[in-house]
Design an enzyme around this catalytic site. Structure first.
Site, PDB file in Angstrom:
ATOM      1  N   TYR A  17       0.829  -1.208   0.000  1.00 46.67           N
ATOM      2  CA  TYR A  17       0.000   0.000   0.000  1.00 46.67           C
ATOM      3  C   TYR A  17       0.866   1.262   0.000  1.00 46.67           C
ATOM      4  O   TYR A  17       0.548   2.239  -0.668  1.00 46.67           O
ATOM      5  CB  TYR A  17      -0.930  -0.001   1.215  1.00 46.67           C
ATOM      6  CG  TYR A  17      -1.775   1.238   1.330  1.00 46.67           C
ATOM      7  CD1 TYR A  17      -2.902   1.417   0.539  1.00 46.67           C
ATOM      8  CD2 TYR A  17      -1.435   2.243   2.233  1.00 46.67           C
ATOM      9  CE1 TYR A  17      -3.674   2.568   0.640  1.00 46.67           C
ATOM     10  CE2 TYR A  17      -2.200   3.398   2.341  1.00 46.67           C
ATOM     11  CZ  TYR A  17      -3.318   3.553   1.540  1.00 46.67           C
ATOM     12  OH  TYR A  17      -4.069   4.695   1.634  1.00 46.67           O
ATOM     13  N   GLU A  18       1.960   1.219   0.745  1.00 45.70           N
ATOM     14  CA  GLU A  18       2.851   2.376   0.849  1.00 45.70           C
ATOM     15  C   GLU A  18       3.864   2.445  -0.292  1.00 45.70           C
ATOM     16  O   GLU A  18       4.799   3.235  -0.243  1.00 45.70           O
ATOM     17  CB  GLU A  18       3.568   2.372   2.208  1.00 45.70           C
ATOM     18  CG  GLU A  18       2.609   2.632   3.352  1.00 45.70           C
ATOM     19  CD  GLU A  18       3.294   2.710   4.706  1.00 45.70           C
ATOM     20  OE1 GLU A  18       4.494   2.360   4.813  1.00 45.70           O
ATOM     21  OE2 GLU A  18       2.619   3.117   5.673  1.00 45.70           O
ATOM     22  N   GLU A  50       3.723   1.750  15.365  1.00 44.15           N
ATOM     23  CA  GLU A  50       4.601   1.553  14.211  1.00 44.15           C
ATOM     24  C   GLU A  50       3.791   1.283  12.947  1.00 44.15           C
ATOM     25  O   GLU A  50       4.061   1.860  11.906  1.00 44.15           O
ATOM     26  CB  GLU A  50       5.561   0.383  14.488  1.00 44.15           C
ATOM     27  CG  GLU A  50       6.503   0.071  13.356  1.00 44.15           C
ATOM     28  CD  GLU A  50       7.511   1.182  13.058  1.00 44.15           C
ATOM     29  OE1 GLU A  50       8.011   1.219  11.924  1.00 44.15           O
ATOM     30  OE2 GLU A  50       7.804   2.001  13.947  1.00 44.15           O
ATOM     31  N   GLY A  61     -13.694   0.120   6.408  1.00 43.66           N
ATOM     32  CA  GLY A  61     -15.004   0.761   6.476  1.00 43.66           C
ATOM     33  C   GLY A  61     -15.947   0.121   7.472  1.00 43.66           C
ATOM     34  O   GLY A  61     -17.135   0.420   7.487  1.00 43.66           O
ATOM     35  N   GLY A  69     -15.059  -0.065  10.900  1.00 40.67           N
ATOM     36  CA  GLY A  69     -14.706   0.405  12.229  1.00 40.67           C
ATOM     37  C   GLY A  69     -13.516  -0.285  12.856  1.00 40.67           C
ATOM     38  O   GLY A  69     -13.191  -0.026  14.014  1.00 40.67           O
ATOM     39  N   ASN A 102      -0.805  10.177   2.004  1.00 45.26           N
ATOM     40  CA  ASN A 102      -1.865   9.238   2.380  1.00 45.26           C
ATOM     41  C   ASN A 102      -3.101   9.985   2.899  1.00 45.26           C
ATOM     42  O   ASN A 102      -3.431   9.935   4.088  1.00 45.26           O
ATOM     43  CB  ASN A 102      -1.326   8.251   3.415  1.00 45.26           C
ATOM     44  CG  ASN A 102      -2.250   7.077   3.642  1.00 45.26           C
ATOM     45  OD1 ASN A 102      -3.405   7.090   3.225  1.00 45.26           O
ATOM     46  ND2 ASN A 102      -1.740   6.070   4.327  1.00 45.26           N
ATOM     47  N   TYR A 130      -7.462   9.923  10.710  1.00 43.02           N
ATOM     48  CA  TYR A 130      -6.839  10.284  11.981  1.00 43.02           C
ATOM     49  C   TYR A 130      -7.379  11.606  12.508  1.00 43.02           C
ATOM     50  O   TYR A 130      -7.657  11.743  13.702  1.00 43.02           O
ATOM     51  CB  TYR A 130      -5.315  10.349  11.842  1.00 43.02           C
ATOM     52  CG  TYR A 130      -4.676   9.041  11.441  1.00 43.02           C
ATOM     53  CD1 TYR A 130      -5.151   7.818  11.926  1.00 43.02           C
ATOM     54  CD2 TYR A 130      -3.588   9.015  10.585  1.00 43.02           C
ATOM     55  CE1 TYR A 130      -4.565   6.617  11.561  1.00 43.02           C
ATOM     56  CE2 TYR A 130      -2.989   7.818  10.218  1.00 43.02           C
ATOM     57  CZ  TYR A 130      -3.487   6.634  10.703  1.00 43.02           C
ATOM     58  OH  TYR A 130      -2.896   5.444  10.346  1.00 43.02           O
TER      59      TYR A 130
END
Length: 176
Positions: A37-38, A99, A109, A111, A140, A147
């Site tokens: 993903y990163e 981390e 999606g 929770g 991101n 967040y």
């Protein structure tokens, strides 16, 4: 250890719990999913034995929580939060540094990410820790939005630095 919870989940057969040795293969797969993903899969070289040693040695310095859901072939780990304690010299107490936080894309999606962070916040509250800290890649946007929706505040005045590879070895050589 956090007790399993289902609050906020759209699936009632899910729980958040501390990782167990049997979770190591799933945690390792999730780490590789996060690396993908990163856009850094080529940098991820961790082996399950390393994760097992880090999490389950006699005196571990790294910990993990997992999201476990019911599946047709038995319980399945679909998310993880891997963390360690840090220390605030200003507060004089420990905190948690997260981390990695990762939920498999097909399970997002529901929770689970919030529940993992809530479990770590509970860990902080229970142990008197004053901070829960993590980093996020600046590109991101979905994670940053998530967040911030929880009340997290970016620490934009701080710049992270890292020594690794040859630079780390060269500096270490100066200590000899």
């Amino acid at each position: 250890m956090s007790s399993p919870t289902n609050s906020g989940f759209s699936e009632t057969a899910a729980s958040i719990r501390r990782a167990e040795p049997a979770d190591v293969p799933a945690i390792t797969d999730l780490i590789y999913g996060l690396a993908e993903y990163e856009k850094a899969r080529h940098e991820c070289t961790v082996a399950p034995a390393q994760i097992e040693a880090a999490l389950f040695s006699p005196e571990p310095a790294v910990f993990a929580h997992v999201v476990e859901v019911a599946a047709a072939d038995g319980p399945q780990v679909v998310g993880t939060a891997i963390w360690f304690r840090n220390f605030s010299t200003w507060d004089g107490v420990h905190g948690i540094y997260l981390e990695d936080l990762f939920v498999a894309p097909e399970h997002r999606g529901r929770g689970y990410g919030t529940a993992l962070l809530a479990a770590l916040a509970e860990e902080c509250a229970t142990k008197g820790y004053t901070r829960l800290t993590w980093s996020v890649l600046d590109w991101n946007a979905p994670s940053i939005s998530f967040y911030e929706s929880l009340g997290a505040v970016a620490q934009d005045e701080w710049t992270a630095y890292r020594l690794s590879g040859n630079a780390l070895a060269e500096l270490a050589a100066q200590a000899r």
